[in-house]
Write a protein that holds these residues in place. Structure first.
Motif, PDB file in Angstrom:
ATOM      1  N   THR A  73       0.827  -1.197   0.000  1.00 44.88           N
ATOM      2  CA  THR A  73       0.000   0.000   0.000  1.00 44.88           C
ATOM      3  C   THR A  73       0.862   1.248   0.000  1.00 44.88           C
ATOM      4  N   ALA A  74       0.535   2.163  -0.899  1.00 42.64           N
ATOM      5  CA  ALA A  74       1.222   3.458  -0.922  1.00 42.64           C
ATOM      6  C   ALA A  74       0.395   4.408  -0.077  1.00 42.64           C
ATOM      7  N   ARG A  75       0.833   4.707   1.136  1.00 43.41           N
ATOM      8  CA  ARG A  75       0.044   5.478   2.081  1.00 43.41           C
ATOM      9  C   ARG A  75       0.523   6.919   2.109  1.00 43.41           C
ATOM     10  N   ARG A  76      -0.402   7.842   2.000  1.00 48.74           N
ATOM     11  CA  ARG A  76      -0.092   9.258   2.100  1.00 48.74           C
ATOM     12  C   ARG A  76       1.119   9.634   1.259  1.00 48.74           C
ATOM     13  N   GLY A  77       1.021   9.372  -0.019  1.00 51.15           N
ATOM     14  CA  GLY A  77       2.129   9.710  -0.901  1.00 51.15           C
ATOM     15  C   GLY A  77       3.318   8.811  -0.704  1.00 51.15           C
ATOM     16  N   GLY A  78       3.112   7.568  -0.305  1.00 56.45           N
ATOM     17  CA  GLY A  78       4.193   6.607  -0.133  1.00 56.45           C
ATOM     18  C   GLY A  78       4.690   6.501   1.278  1.00 56.45           C
ATOM     19  N   GLN A  79       4.130   7.276   2.214  1.00 58.27           N
ATOM     20  CA  GLN A  79       4.586   7.266   3.603  1.00 58.27           C
ATOM     21  C   GLN A  79       3.581   6.556   4.506  1.00 58.27           C
ATOM     22  N   PRO A  80       4.042   5.592   5.295  1.00 54.49           N
ATOM     23  CA  PRO A  80       3.135   4.895   6.215  1.00 54.49           C
ATOM     24  C   PRO A  80       2.817   5.724   7.442  1.00 54.49           C
ATOM     25  N   VAL A  81       1.686   5.452   8.055  1.00 51.88           N
ATOM     26  CA  VAL A  81       1.327   6.062   9.333  1.00 51.88           C
ATOM     27  C   VAL A  81       1.852   5.131  10.416  1.00 51.88           C
ATOM     28  N   GLY A 115      13.084   6.199   7.848  1.00 49.81           N
ATOM     29  CA  GLY A 115      12.436   6.945   6.777  1.00 49.81           C
ATOM     30  C   GLY A 115      10.990   7.319   7.018  1.00 49.81           C
ATOM     31  N   ALA A 116      10.398   6.900   8.149  1.00 46.12           N
ATOM     32  CA  ALA A 116       9.009   7.252   8.431  1.00 46.12           C
ATOM     33  C   ALA A 116       8.908   8.734   8.781  1.00 46.12           C
ATOM     34  N   ARG A 117       7.902   9.407   8.237  1.00 43.01           N
ATOM     35  CA  ARG A 117       7.722  10.831   8.524  1.00 43.01           C
ATOM     36  C   ARG A 117       6.466  11.090   9.353  1.00 43.01           C
ATOM     37  N   ASP A 118       5.499  10.206   9.259  1.00 39.80           N
ATOM     38  CA  ASP A 118       4.258  10.361  10.021  1.00 39.80           C
ATOM     39  C   ASP A 118       4.328   9.429  11.223  1.00 39.80           C
ATOM     40  N   VAL A 119       4.915   9.925  12.318  1.00 37.01           N
ATOM     41  CA  VAL A 119       5.171   9.107  13.503  1.00 37.01           C
ATOM     42  C   VAL A 119       4.463   9.717  14.711  1.00 37.01           C
ATOM     43  N   ARG A 120       3.650   8.912  15.387  1.00 35.14           N
ATOM     44  CA  ARG A 120       3.016   9.366  16.633  1.00 35.14           C
ATOM     45  C   ARG A 120       3.569   8.549  17.795  1.00 35.14           C
ATOM     46  N   VAL A 121       3.997   9.249  18.849  1.00 31.64           N
ATOM     47  CA  VAL A 121       4.551   8.607  20.045  1.00 31.64           C
ATOM     48  C   VAL A 121       3.477   8.566  21.125  1.00 31.64           C
ATOM     49  N   ALA A 138      -6.832   4.447  20.546  1.00 33.03           N
ATOM     50  CA  ALA A 138      -7.584   4.788  19.338  1.00 33.03           C
ATOM     51  C   ALA A 138      -6.633   5.129  18.203  1.00 33.03           C
ATOM     52  N   ALA A 139      -5.543   5.825  18.529  1.00 35.02           N
ATOM     53  CA  ALA A 139      -4.543   6.166  17.516  1.00 35.02           C
ATOM     54  C   ALA A 139      -3.881   4.913  16.965  1.00 35.02           C
ATOM     55  N   VAL A 140      -3.671   3.940  17.828  1.00 40.00           N
ATOM     56  CA  VAL A 140      -3.069   2.675  17.398  1.00 40.00           C
ATOM     57  C   VAL A 140      -3.939   2.013  16.339  1.00 40.00           C
ATOM     58  N   GLY A 141      -5.256   2.079  16.537  1.00 41.89           N
ATOM     59  CA  GLY A 141      -6.178   1.437  15.598  1.00 41.89           C
ATOM     60  C   GLY A 141      -6.166   2.058  14.217  1.00 41.89           C
ATOM     61  N   LYS A 142      -5.654   3.284  14.088  1.00 46.99           N
ATOM     62  CA  LYS A 142      -5.633   3.967  12.788  1.00 46.99           C
ATOM     63  C   LYS A 142      -4.276   3.864  12.093  1.00 46.99           C
ATOM     64  N   ALA A 143      -3.334   3.199  12.720  1.00 43.97           N
ATOM     65  CA  ALA A 143      -1.971   3.147  12.178  1.00 43.97           C
ATOM     66  C   ALA A 143      -1.823   2.084  11.109  1.00 43.97           C
ATOM     67  N   ASP A 144      -0.811   2.260  10.282  1.00 44.14           N
ATOM     68  CA  ASP A 144      -0.412   1.219   9.329  1.00 44.14           C
ATOM     69  C   ASP A 144       0.592   0.272   9.985  1.00 44.14           C
ATOM     70  N   PHE A 145       1.470   0.849  10.821  1.00 44.96           N
ATOM     71  CA  PHE A 145       2.448   0.057  11.569  1.00 44.96           C
ATOM     72  C   PHE A 145       2.437   0.510  13.026  1.00 44.96           C
ATOM     73  N   VAL A 146       2.569  -0.444  13.925  1.00 52.43           N
ATOM     74  CA  VAL A 146       2.663  -0.148  15.354  1.00 52.43           C
ATOM     75  C   VAL A 146       3.952  -0.783  15.871  1.00 52.43           C
ATOM     76  N   LEU A 147       4.855   0.049  16.399  1.00 47.12           N
ATOM     77  CA  LEU A 147       6.142  -0.427  16.898  1.00 47.12           C
ATOM     78  C   LEU A 147       6.122  -0.456  18.423  1.00 47.12           C
ATOM     79  N   TYR A 148       6.591  -1.564  18.976  1.00 47.56           N
ATOM     80  CA  TYR A 148       6.616  -1.714  20.431  1.00 47.56           C
ATOM     81  C   TYR A 148       7.781  -2.613  20.814  1.00 47.56           C
TER      82      TYR A 148
END
Length: 277
Positions: free
Chosen positions: A46-54, A70-76, A96-106
């Motif tokens: 999937t190409a997300r937001r112009g090629g950038q994952p959430v 290389g991720a630019r859309d990162v929420r902590v 709720a933010a986790v549910g909208k992500a493309d990737f979740v890092l933990y």
């Protein structure tokens, strides 16, 4: 017959309009930023937001790895004000933010990892990150994340910058030891990377649990001149009667999610301990 032709033409026009509407929704339109703006790439990813994952990350540490990759859309999730991140209890808005992500890092040692996994549901890809600032491990993780995000070129560029900075800092620290000889070091398990930066092999390690009397006696017996404590898990003076100088090593980056200052700060503390500038 004329009425039939007019009706048929109207139906064709309506069909064309619906097709254009569906295509527009699929492409997200100009400047679209929502999750519906995703489009499929040639390889099926999937190409997300112009090629950038959430990307949603539990702490700034994972966030720094994601940004380096290389991720630019990162929420902590865990705020910077929380000194010991594993103590944090995620709020409903975090989940709720986790549910909208493309990737979740933990990280697996984070006690809220189970909550994060559950909140991610079926949409987000869960990625377990090996949180260790050891140079080789960092580069391996950044390369792996770059592959996942489709940002391999950015990850490779960051790694080249990191290699140059790390080599410079390591040379400065190692050159600051009196006589060019690195000291005997005791290190907390999550700060061994800083000993490596200093060119020192720890004579002993401790943690993450508190040091027991038996460990205290054993580590003191190694006659270390330097203790590399973990600033995020400190319990005070580790070897109080050993005469060793203790410095606090910070593992987490700041709000800019830049990992390089972590190494610069560690190098500065190490040089101070060596009597350098």
């Amino acid at each position: 017959m004329a009425r039939i032709r007019v009706r048929f033409a109207s139906l064709l026009a309506l069909s064309a309009a619906l097709t254009a509407l569906v295509a527009g929704c699929g492409n997200g339109g100009a400047g679209g930023t929502g999750g519906d703006s995703d489009t499929a790439s040639k390889d099926g990813t999937t190409a997300r937001r112009g090629g950038q994952p959430v990307v949603v990350v539990t702490t700034a540490w994972e966030g720094a790895f994601a940004k380096a990759a290389g991720a630019r859309d990162v929420r902590v999730i865990v705020p910077q004000s929380v000194h010991h991140a594993p103590d944090y209890d995620p709020k409903p808005s975090d989940l709720a933010a986790v549910g909208k992500a493309d990737f979740v890092l933990y990280a697996p040692f984070e006690p809220y990892a189970a909550k994060i996994k559950e909140a991610a549901g079926s949409k987000a890809e869960l990625v377990e990150v090996d949180l260790d600032n050891d140079a080789d491990k960092v580069k391996a993780e950044v390369a792996r994340l770059g592959e996942l995000f489709g940002t391999e070129e950015t990850a490779a560029g960051w790694t080249a910058s990191f290699d140059a900075e790390y080599a410079k800092l390591s040379k400065e620290v190692q050159g600051s030891w009196p006589g060019g000889k690195s000291p005997a070091v005791v290190s907390q398990v999550f700060t061994v990377w800083s000993a490596k930066l200093a060119g020192a092999a720890p004579v002993g390690t401790y943690g993450p649990e508190a040091v027991t009397p038996e460990q205290l006696a054993e580590l003191s017996g190694k006659k270390p001149s330097l203790v590399l404590d973990n600033a995020h898990m400190t319990t005070g003076t580790v070897l109080p009667d050993s005469g060793a100088r203790q410095i606090e090593i910070v593992n987490y980056p700041g709000t800019d999610l830049d990992l390089l200052p972590v190494y610069r700060n560690a190098a500065a503390e190490l040089k101070k301990a060596a009597g350098g500038s």
